[in-house]
Every structure is written in C-alpha cells, then in structure tokens.
Write a protein that holds these residues in place. Structure first.
Motif, PDB file in Angstrom:
ATOM      1  N   ASP A  66       0.787  -1.148  -0.060  1.00  0.00           N
ATOM      2  CA  ASP A  66      -0.094  -0.012  -0.034  1.00  0.00           C
ATOM      3  C   ASP A  66       1.055   1.172   0.056  1.00  0.00           C
ATOM      4  O   ASP A  66       0.236   2.293   0.056  1.00  0.00           O
ATOM      5  CB  ASP A  66      -0.960   0.018   1.238  1.00  0.00           C
ATOM      6  CG  ASP A  66      -0.354   0.170   2.549  1.00  0.00           C
ATOM      7  OD1 ASP A  66       0.861   0.108   2.576  1.00  0.00           O
ATOM      8  OD2 ASP A  66      -0.914   0.097   3.694  1.00  0.00           O
ATOM      9  N   ARG A  67       2.381   1.129  -0.298  1.00  0.00           N
ATOM     10  CA  ARG A  67       3.200   2.030  -0.290  1.00  0.00           C
ATOM     11  C   ARG A  67       3.576   2.883   1.061  1.00  0.00           C
ATOM     12  O   ARG A  67       4.154   4.121   0.955  1.00  0.00           O
ATOM     13  CB  ARG A  67       2.744   3.140  -1.554  1.00  0.00           C
ATOM     14  CG  ARG A  67       2.668   2.529  -2.947  1.00  0.00           C
ATOM     15  CD  ARG A  67       2.461   3.515  -4.069  1.00  0.00           C
ATOM     16  NE  ARG A  67       2.221   3.073  -5.170  1.00  0.00           N
ATOM     17  CZ  ARG A  67       3.059   2.873  -6.039  1.00  0.00           C
ATOM     18  NH1 ARG A  67       4.339   2.765  -5.584  1.00  0.00           N
ATOM     19  NH2 ARG A  67       2.710   2.325  -7.163  1.00  0.00           N
ATOM     20  N   THR A  68       3.091   2.210   2.056  1.00  0.00           N
ATOM     21  CA  THR A  68       3.610   2.789   3.429  1.00  0.00           C
ATOM     22  C   THR A  68       4.786   2.169   3.502  1.00  0.00           C
ATOM     23  O   THR A  68       5.042   1.217   3.199  1.00  0.00           O
ATOM     24  CB  THR A  68       2.577   2.359   4.212  1.00  0.00           C
ATOM     25  OG1 THR A  68       2.262   1.112   4.690  1.00  0.00           O
ATOM     26  CG2 THR A  68       1.298   3.218   4.361  1.00  0.00           C
TER      27      THR A  68
END
Length: 79
Positions: A66-68
């Motif tokens: 989720d690109r975190t």
C-alpha cells in the motif's frame, strides 16, 4: 565498524540484542514475532559489527504494497 546483510548465522546475536532491551523497550511476548521476522525478514536486513567483529545492531526498511513504509531497528542495550 562493518555493515553487511543479515544471514541466518546472525540469528543468535540478534536474539541477544532483543533480549538486552527486554523488558525496558520490548515486551517478552513480542519475542515470538521477532523470531518469526528473523526467519523470513520482509526487508533487506542489515547488521552492524563493531571493530571487534561483534554484532551490535541490526536494521532495515521496506515499502509495503500500500506504499507505506515500515522499519525495524535494534541496538544492543550496552551501546
């Protein structure tokens, strides 16, 4: 000082680092999750060896789907 990738041979030293920080920074119940992480790190895990060759710290980071970002870092309590 030397920084290099973690290998399975580093496991016991990393566990010792975790234990040196328990219970002040980590709960004993968290040790199972840490052991599982060491079995299959989700990132490029690096270790730091002092000038005498002793593993004294470890760390790494990665980007989740989720690109975190997530990170892990531990240093021996004696430092």
């Amino acid at each position: 000082m030397t920084i290099r990738p973690y290998t399975a041979d580093d496991r016991d030293a990393c566990i010792a680092i975790f234990n040196s920080n328990t219970p002040k920074f980590f709960a004993r119940k968290d040790s199972d999750a840490f052991l599982e992480f060491l079995s299959d790190p989700e990132c490029e895990l690096l270790v730091l060896l002092n000038d005498g060759g002793r593993l004294v710290a470890l760390g790494g980071w990665y980007v989740k789907p989720d690109r975190t970002t997530a990170e892990i870092g531990r240093a021996h309590a004696e430092l």
